[in-house]
Design an enzyme around this catalytic site. Structure first.
Site, short mmCIF file in Angstrom:
data_model
loop_
_atom_site.label_atom_id
_atom_site.label_comp_id
_atom_site.label_asym_id
_atom_site.label_seq_id
_atom_site.Cartn_x
_atom_site.Cartn_y
_atom_site.Cartn_z
N ASN A 9 3.81 5.51 -0.36
CA ASN A 9 4.01 5.87 1.05
C ASN A 9 2.67 5.66 1.77
O ASN A 9 1.76 6.46 1.60
CB ASN A 9 4.46 7.33 1.14
CG ASN A 9 4.46 7.85 2.57
OD1 ASN A 9 4.39 7.07 3.53
ND2 ASN A 9 4.53 9.16 2.72
N TRP A 10 2.60 4.60 2.52
CA TRP A 10 1.32 4.28 3.19
C TRP A 10 1.05 5.14 4.42
O TRP A 10 -0.04 5.06 4.98
CB TRP A 10 1.32 2.81 3.61
CG TRP A 10 1.20 1.86 2.47
CD1 TRP A 10 1.23 2.15 1.14
CD2 TRP A 10 1.00 0.44 2.56
NE1 TRP A 10 1.07 1.01 0.40
CE2 TRP A 10 0.93 -0.05 1.25
CE3 TRP A 10 0.89 -0.45 3.62
CZ2 TRP A 10 0.74 -1.40 0.97
CZ3 TRP A 10 0.72 -1.80 3.36
CH2 TRP A 10 0.65 -2.27 2.04
N LYS A 11 2.04 5.88 4.86
CA LYS A 11 1.87 6.66 6.10
C LYS A 11 1.38 5.72 7.22
O LYS A 11 1.78 4.56 7.23
CB LYS A 11 0.93 7.85 5.86
CG LYS A 11 1.33 8.60 4.58
CD LYS A 11 0.63 9.88 4.36
CE LYS A 11 1.17 10.52 3.10
NZ LYS A 11 0.68 11.87 2.89
N HIS A 94 10.12 13.71 5.18
CA HIS A 94 8.76 13.87 4.70
C HIS A 94 8.13 15.06 5.43
O HIS A 94 8.38 15.28 6.62
CB HIS A 94 7.94 12.60 4.94
CG HIS A 94 6.61 12.68 4.25
ND1 HIS A 94 5.57 13.38 4.81
CD2 HIS A 94 6.17 12.20 3.06
CE1 HIS A 94 4.54 13.32 3.96
NE2 HIS A 94 4.88 12.62 2.90
N GLU A 96 5.37 15.58 6.70
CA GLU A 96 4.64 15.26 7.94
C GLU A 96 5.60 15.01 9.10
O GLU A 96 5.28 15.28 10.26
CB GLU A 96 3.70 14.07 7.70
CG GLU A 96 2.52 14.48 6.82
CD GLU A 96 1.96 13.40 5.94
OE1 GLU A 96 2.20 12.20 6.22
OE2 GLU A 96 1.27 13.75 4.97
N GLU A 166 7.86 17.42 -3.03
CA GLU A 166 6.47 17.29 -2.60
C GLU A 166 5.98 18.62 -2.05
O GLU A 166 6.17 18.92 -0.86
CB GLU A 166 6.34 16.23 -1.51
CG GLU A 166 6.74 14.84 -1.95
CD GLU A 166 6.09 13.78 -1.06
OE1 GLU A 166 5.30 13.00 -1.58
OE2 GLU A 166 6.36 13.77 0.15
N GLY A 172 -2.03 15.22 -0.07
CA GLY A 172 -3.30 14.79 0.54
C GLY A 172 -4.44 15.77 0.33
O GLY A 172 -5.47 15.67 0.99
N SER A 211 -0.64 14.28 -4.24
CA SER A 211 -1.90 13.94 -4.91
C SER A 211 -1.70 13.33 -6.31
O SER A 211 -2.49 13.59 -7.22
CB SER A 211 -2.82 15.15 -4.97
OG SER A 211 -3.16 15.57 -3.64
N GLY A 232 1.01 8.85 -1.95
CA GLY A 232 0.42 8.59 -0.65
C GLY A 232 -0.92 7.89 -0.79
O GLY A 232 -1.01 6.68 -0.99
N GLY A 233 -1.98 8.67 -0.71
CA GLY A 233 -3.34 8.12 -0.69
C GLY A 233 -3.61 7.10 -1.78
O GLY A 233 -4.21 6.04 -1.52
P1 PGA Z 1 -0.53 12.08 -1.34
O1 PGA Z 1 0.75 11.95 -0.39
O2 PGA Z 1 -0.26 11.33 -2.61
O3 PGA Z 1 -1.67 11.47 -0.55
O4 PGA Z 1 -0.73 13.54 -1.62
C1 PGA Z 1 2.04 12.02 -0.92
C2 PGA Z 1 3.06 11.92 0.19
O5 PGA Z 1 2.81 12.47 1.28
O6 PGA Z 1 4.10 11.27 0.03
#
Ligand code: PGA
Length: 249
Positions: A9-11, A94, A96, A166, A172, A211, A232-233
């Site tokens: 997930n590149w956001k 998600h 966010e 999640e 993050g 993470s 994500g990251g």
């Molecule tokens: P993260 O993000 O791996 O940076 O914690 C995961 C996500 O939000 O899907």
């Protein structure tokens, strides 16, 4: 054995140049045929990404979609538009989106249904805050997030997607749920589904996000309850994404 999903997930990260480099590295990589490897770039780059990974076995999707099929919804992107760009999957709910855009369980369920109607495979993201975990509400909160989608689309609808657990406190932050903690919540998600369909509870894929990194991926994925990851990251750099893919093979 459930087939694992490794999803990046590149956001809101990326550029045409970054997409080109990422796709080039994926074309040269050996990806396990026994995995679903997915990337969710910003929708602005979805078409470019799909073209770039043609014939690699990597699939792509959107990080969000509008619940309506079309209409006066400025800024909205429908499931059909995502499908036309070559997207095959969609994230829904998600954290966010829930926190920044005030998405309720009902709206997330509507988006899950809209993805299905467009022929996309939705991934329902669920997870609790730290305060909810500390006050013992995590399980009921996550169960409700799952139940709302079952009530909206039925078990047959849910069966066409997957679930990502999640925990918000792990997204993050560099904090990861311990494998046992993740497994416990994955079991709770299955128990919630089992109340409607015991077979689906066993077969549906429940992946972990929060993470995930090349350092902790193998340990997390060794839990039989954990059918892969939403990353994500660590999905922004192709080498760390590929290291996580390798940990799932
Ligand atoms: P993260 O993000 O791996 O940076 O914690 C995961 C996500 O939000 O899907």
């Amino acid at each position: 054995m459930r087939r694992s999903i490794i999803a990046g997930n590149w956001k809101m990260h990326g550029s045409r140049e970054a997409v080109a480099g990422f796709c080039k590295a994926l074309r040269g990589a050996r990806l396990g045929a026994e995995l679903d490897v997915l990337v969710f770039p910003p929708v602005a780059y979805l078409g470019q990404f799909v073209d770039g990974v043609r014939n690699t076995g990597v699939a792509a999707g959107a990080q969000d979609l509008h619940p309506a099929a079309q209409g006066a919804h400025t800024g909205g992107v429908s499931g059909a538009m995502i499908a036309e760009l070559g997207g095959r999957w969609a994230l829904t709910g998600h954290s966010e989106r829930r926190s920044e855009h005030g998405e309720s369980d009902a709206l997330v369920a509507a988006k899950f249904g809209a993805a299905l109607s467009a022929g996309l495979r939705p991934i329902l993201c669920v997870g609790e805050t730290l305060a909810q975990r500390q006050s013992g509400e995590a399980e009921s909160f996550v169960a409700r997030q799952v139940q709302t989608v079952i009530e909206a689309v039925g078990v047959d609808g849910l069966a066409r997607g997957a679930v990502a657990y999640e925990p918000i406190w792990a997204i993050g932050t560099g904090e990861t749920a311990a494998p046992g903690q993740a497994a416990g919540m994955h079991r709770l998600i299955r128990e919630t589904i089992a109340a409607s369909d015991a077979a689906l509870a066993e077969s549906i894929r429940v992946i972990y996000g929060g993470s995930v990194s090349p350092h902790n991926a193998a340990e997390l994925f060794s839990e039989p309850e954990v059918d892969g990851g939403l990353i994500g990251g660590a999905s922004l750099q192709v080498q760390s994404f590929l290291a996580i893919v390798a940990a799932a093979v």
